[in-house]
Scaffold this active site. Structure first.
Site, PDB file in Angstrom:
ATOM      1  N   ASP A   1       1.504   2.918   2.988  1.00 37.81           N
ATOM      2  CA  ASP A   1       0.082   2.788   3.982  1.00 37.81           C
ATOM      3  C   ASP A   1      -0.165   2.395   4.839  1.00 37.81           C
ATOM      4  O   ASP A   1       0.691   1.758   5.497  1.00 37.81           O
ATOM      5  CB  ASP A   1      -0.792   1.413   2.768  1.00 37.81           C
ATOM      6  CG  ASP A   1      -2.178   0.934   2.935  1.00 37.81           C
ATOM      7  OD1 ASP A   1      -2.774   2.247   3.545  1.00 37.81           O
ATOM      8  OD2 ASP A   1      -2.309   0.290   2.945  1.00 37.81           O
TER       9      ASP A   1
ATOM     10  N   SER B   1      -6.931  -6.735  -0.645  1.00 37.14           N
ATOM     11  CA  SER B   1      -7.517  -8.282  -0.659  1.00 37.14           C
ATOM     12  C   SER B   1      -7.891  -8.903  -1.836  1.00 37.14           C
ATOM     13  O   SER B   1      -7.472  -9.776  -2.017  1.00 37.14           O
ATOM     14  CB  SER B   1      -9.119  -8.005  -0.268  1.00 37.14           C
ATOM     15  OG  SER B   1      -8.755  -7.744   1.287  1.00 37.14           O
TER      16      SER B   1
END
Ligand code: G3H
Ligand code: 13P
Ligand code: ZN
Length: 311
Positions: free
Chosen positions: A82, A263
């Site tokens: 990522d 998150s």
């Protein structure tokens, strides 16, 4: 079964669901993600950021990803790098042969430089059967005051040329989301620019990716806040605001095929571990602390895969 993005995203695009892409940096997070996906029979992307690699080591994390895919052989698992911002690290990931997919993210550079670096990475990855996600229009975060503003949103006029020039397999676009827990400043209504997204989807020949897509739900925040007064460390969490679920669904209907979540993983994990720590101060066995974190992440990932339209 380990696969690359090209094995899972075209079907998602065609059938109007999105494949969940979840960040991991340790064993428990990887287990939570693949167990949730396996229970639903869903394809899944497990991904490591540069920061995760710094923390856990590429070899350890890749080994965890490989074992996870082996154990859960019935579902397609993409092991993805990522936000590869450092081309040298992306090259290392490609040459290692461990990853099945990488993201090269140099969207902060000028268009021509982004094309030059991305196309070189694509060539190298394609030679080894790996897929490449690239980013056009930087997806920032508000926590560091770098809020994704309209000025930084992806310009639909650049999309066709960028794909033709780079030959990347998936494109991350900036349409109003931001990384982190605080995606929108106080008083700003959380909103994805759906009109822009539709325009890009109509032009794009490849699947589109939505970053910064955590919902930051109340139920997870409350678990963090519960012990706030004692801990006195929650000022940031009080300002937290994510992407509403209905906006996520509209984004998928408008053409998003891969959705990145980190998150919410952190929130789910921390909330559960914090509860354990605060309610039983006699616990000294790490497994008793971390296990509930793993369970909470698994539940959250399962909720997201369903929200993303997998049936
Ligand atoms: O896209 C961002 C992810 O949340 C990665 O965050 O760099 O702290 O691992 P990190
Ligand atoms: P969130 O911070 O919204 O979870 O976004 C994660 C992400 O985009 C990882 O690439
Ligand atoms: Zn991201």
């Amino acid at each position: 079964m380990l696969v690359n993005l090209n094995k899972v995203l075209p079907a998602a695009r065609k059938n109007k669901y999105a494949v969940g892409a979840f960040n991991f940096s340790n064993l428990e997070l990887a287990q939570a993600i693949v167990q949730a996906a396996d229970a639903l029979g869903a394809p899944v992307v497990i991904q490591t950021s540069e920061g995760a690699i710094e923390y856990g080591g590429m070899e350890y994390l890749a080994a965890i990803g490989h074992v996870a895919a082996q154990i859960h052989e019935k579902i397609p698992v993409v092991l993805h790098l990522d936000h590869g911002r450092d081309p040298a690290l992306v090259e290392k990931a490609i040459k290692s042969g461990w990853y099945t997919s990488v993201m090269i993210d140099v969207s902060n550079l000028a268009y021509a430089e982004n094309v030059r670096i991305t196309s070189r990475i694509v060539e190298m990855a394609h030679e080894r059967g790996m897929s490449v996600e690239s980013e056009l229009g930087p997806i920032l975060g508000v926590e560091d005051k770098l809020r994704s503003t309209e000025a930084a949103f992806t310009d639909p006029k650049q999309v066709k040329q960028f794909i033709a020039d780079t030959k990347c397999d998936a494109l991350a676009i900036s349409v109003g989301t931001a990384h982190g827990l605080i995606k929108y400043p106080r008083g700003v209504t959380p909103k994805i620019d759906i009109a822009r997204l539709e325009e890009i989807a109509a032009i794009s020949s490849i699947p589109l990716v939505l970053h910064g897509a955590s919902c930051v739900p109340h139920v997870l925040l409350e678990r963090i806040h519960e012990k706030c007064e004692t801990l006195n460390d929650c000022s940031r969490a009080h300002d937290a605001v994510g992407v509403p679920e209905d906006q996520i669904q509209r984004a998928i209907a408008a053409g998003i095929s891969k959705i990145n979540v980190d998150s919410d993983i952190r929130l789910a994990f921390t909330g559960a571990v914090r509860q354990e720590l605060m309610t039983d101060t006699d616990i000294t066995d790490p497994r008793k602390l971390i296990g509930p974190g793993r369970d909470a992440v698994q539940q959250m990932v399962s909720d997201r895969i369903k929200l993303f339209g997998w049936k």
